[in-house]
Design a protein around this motif. Structure first.
Motif, mmCIF file in Angstrom:
data_model
loop_
_atom_site.group_PDB
_atom_site.id
_atom_site.type_symbol
_atom_site.label_atom_id
_atom_site.label_comp_id
_atom_site.label_asym_id
_atom_site.label_seq_id
_atom_site.Cartn_x
_atom_site.Cartn_y
_atom_site.Cartn_z
ATOM 1 N N ASN A 2 0.836 -1.197 0.000
ATOM 2 C CA ASN A 2 0.000 0.000 0.000
ATOM 3 C C ASN A 2 0.877 1.255 0.000
ATOM 4 O OD1 ASN A 2 0.806 0.513 2.668
ATOM 5 N ND2 ASN A 2 -0.798 -0.825 3.431
ATOM 6 N N SER B 4 -6.077 0.098 -1.143
ATOM 7 C CA SER B 4 -7.248 -0.769 -0.973
ATOM 8 C C SER B 4 -8.524 0.071 -0.887
ATOM 9 C CB SER B 4 -7.067 -1.686 0.240
ATOM 10 O OG SER B 4 -7.548 -1.079 1.406
ATOM 11 N N ASP B 5 -8.429 1.247 -0.275
ATOM 12 C CA ASP B 5 -9.574 2.166 -0.294
ATOM 13 C C ASP B 5 -9.985 2.475 -1.732
ATOM 14 O OD1 ASP B 5 -9.957 2.533 2.430
ATOM 15 O OD2 ASP B 5 -8.411 4.066 2.551
ATOM 16 N N HIS B 7 -9.368 0.788 -4.380
ATOM 17 C CA HIS B 7 -9.899 -0.390 -5.056
ATOM 18 C C HIS B 7 -11.368 -0.588 -4.706
ATOM 19 C CE1 HIS B 7 -10.030 -4.971 -5.651
ATOM 20 N NE2 HIS B 7 -10.180 -4.385 -6.809
ATOM 21 N N LEU B 25 -16.226 -8.155 -3.728
ATOM 22 C CA LEU B 25 -14.987 -8.092 -2.956
ATOM 23 C C LEU B 25 -14.962 -9.107 -1.813
ATOM 24 C CD1 LEU B 25 -14.688 -4.202 -2.777
ATOM 25 C CD2 LEU B 25 -13.255 -5.733 -4.122
ATOM 26 N N ARG B 35 -15.633 2.043 4.692
ATOM 27 C CA ARG B 35 -14.407 2.395 3.974
ATOM 28 C C ARG B 35 -14.643 3.574 3.042
ATOM 29 N NH1 ARG B 35 -10.327 -1.611 4.184
ATOM 30 N NH2 ARG B 35 -9.069 -0.064 3.145
#
Lengths: 285, 285
Positions: A2, B4-5, B7, B25, B35
């Motif tokens: 990340n 990841s946020d 995504h 997901l 999120r």
DNA sequence: GCATGATGTTCATAAATTATGAACAACTAC
DNA sequence: GTAGTTGTTCATAATTTATGAACATCATGC
């Protein structure tokens, strides 16, 4: 992998060591060690060669460093773009054909000069289709002819249009609804609010009983009126933009002739470009 | 704001809703909601307009989506680059001047053809400087003249060079060390292992007692020898690459004349381009 | 030779973040 | 009106990340 891992990695490389990176990042050394090891296992590659308690960037590390740079820079750019005070991106605006032809160019030119990062997608339509487009989020805002009744829409008056009846020079003067008895009315396809103004003036004599000829262009309408095909109700401002010497204008009572052109938008949605447009309109008055 | 946020955000937009994104997901809906809200507060901008239990991408969301796309794509590319089996990036290689002139071009051409994504940074130097450069990580590997004694360095024999003494045609034949008594020795600046070969042959008669003329180019050395300035010890393979008709060759005893050119590198460091080069050399034999 | 001050690592534990599942509220469609 | 959507909230569990202490190795200076 990340962004914070990459930031830590980049700092370790730049500072040339775990301890100095930890100091710079206000973290404890062991944390940096762990995150680096974790990053290494997440990309499944050795990023540093360890030799005599020192780290040396490996070829794979070199490779990742390049990407880390790009990624962090891009993320930074994204944040700036979002927090940027000046609007940008696409702004979907609607307007009546008449507004587009007459009043809009000046506003659009000023808007584009002030906010060059906004791409205006202009769509023309009738009062009703535009109003629906805004409500259903196909447009962000629109210049229309009637203040909307829907509760989700908000509006502000922008222009006042003076509507005039036009006919060929041969037509006798028009003062009362009766004076157009038997004439064909040339109008925009249904949905245009200006037709409703005409209806209101005609009173009982609904448009259903008169012949209506629909044309989707003001140029065409004026040309048809000049050649004696019928009469039409158009905003005076539009006449200034077309060859209008060959038509005679007939004034309507003020209560009918004066209509405001409101800008409408969805209440309570903060669209930066729209806010900017409203401010620009207010200050230009 | 992390990858990841982004995504998750991207998936919500693509799937058109929290629930469908959660399904895709393999997460629970509430997690996605949280999120997204967290992402919104981290970039301090509304990403979606909420209306009637539905999400609609806001202009700021549109903006971020563009960046999210780029960022995720770039991160993907980074992973592929690292996990890619084919070496890439910069490969810092060292070689003797003689090797560079004679044997290297063929190998380098083949290497570049096989691994076009590797940029070879070639540095020439003497045996000793190159060996130190590899040990100190200024080079990834080098073709030198002596197998290194250092424990941290590993090596493999690549070429066998035959060293010959050259002189002008006027010089009488050279069979024993005594035959070059009084001659000037033309050699590479200190650090070149071939000089040590000459020293060993001369035995007690150290180079300190003979005149030494240092030149950093084999072209220059051969030209000087031809014109009678002195004698020199050079690899036979180099003579093939320069105008060598005007010099006479004198063979040395085999034990002195045959030297191997090893490739050296730091033991236990996995440099992909180096591994590839070693494989290529092995298979080309 | 030996202390001193660097380096990076390991490990148990604390803190923070993220994921879950249940309960909820609002809207759509039949 | 009811069933089936939608997204939100909240307490709790699971996971991830950060900390601090103990350690090992190496370079430097006396």
């Amino acid at each position: 992998m990340n962004l914070s891992d990459l930031h830590i990695f980049k700092t370790v490389v730049e500072e040339g060591g775990i301890i100095r990176a930890a100091r710079k990042l206000h973290r404890v050394q062991s944390n940096i060690t762990t995150r680096i090891k974790q990053l290494e296992s997440s990309v499944d590659a050795q990023l540093f060669f360890r030799d005599k308690q020192r780290l040396f960037l490996s070829p794979n590390g070199e490779l990742l460093l390049g990407y880390a740079d790009k990624l962090l820079r891009l993320a930074e750019e994204a944040k700036n773009a979002l927090s940027g005070t000046s609007p940008r991106g696409v702004f979907r605006l609607g307007a009546l054909e008449s507004t587009t032809a007459s009043r809009l160019p000046k506003i659009l030119a000023l808007f584009h000069k002030t906010y060059p990062d906004v791409r205006v997608d202009l769509k023309t339509g009738t009062n009703d289709t535009l109003t629906a487009d805004v409500a259903d989020r196909r447009l962000d805002a629109a210049f229309v002819a009637e203040t909307p009744s829907s509760k989700v829409l908000s509006h502000m008056a922008v222009f006042t249009e003076k509507l005039v009846l036009i006919s060929s020079h041969q037509h006798s003067s028009i003062r009362r609804p009766l004076d157009i008895h038997g004439d064909t009315v040339i109008a925009f396809p249904s949905g245009c609010a200006y037709r409703r103004v005409l209806e209101r003036w005609l009173g009982d004599r609904s448009l259903a009983s008169v012949r209506v000829f629909e044309l989707a262009s003001y140029h065409a309408i004026v040309a048809c009126v000049a050649s004696g095909t019928g009469i039409a109700l158009v905003p005076e401002s539009v006449l200034a933009t077309v060859q209008s010497a060959q038509v005679t204008r007939h004034a309507l009572p003020k209560i009918h002739s004066h209509v405001v052109t409101p800008l409408i938008w969805r209440r309570a949605e903060q669209v930066p470009a729209l806010v900017a447009l409203r401010e620009l309109i207010k200050s230009a008055r």
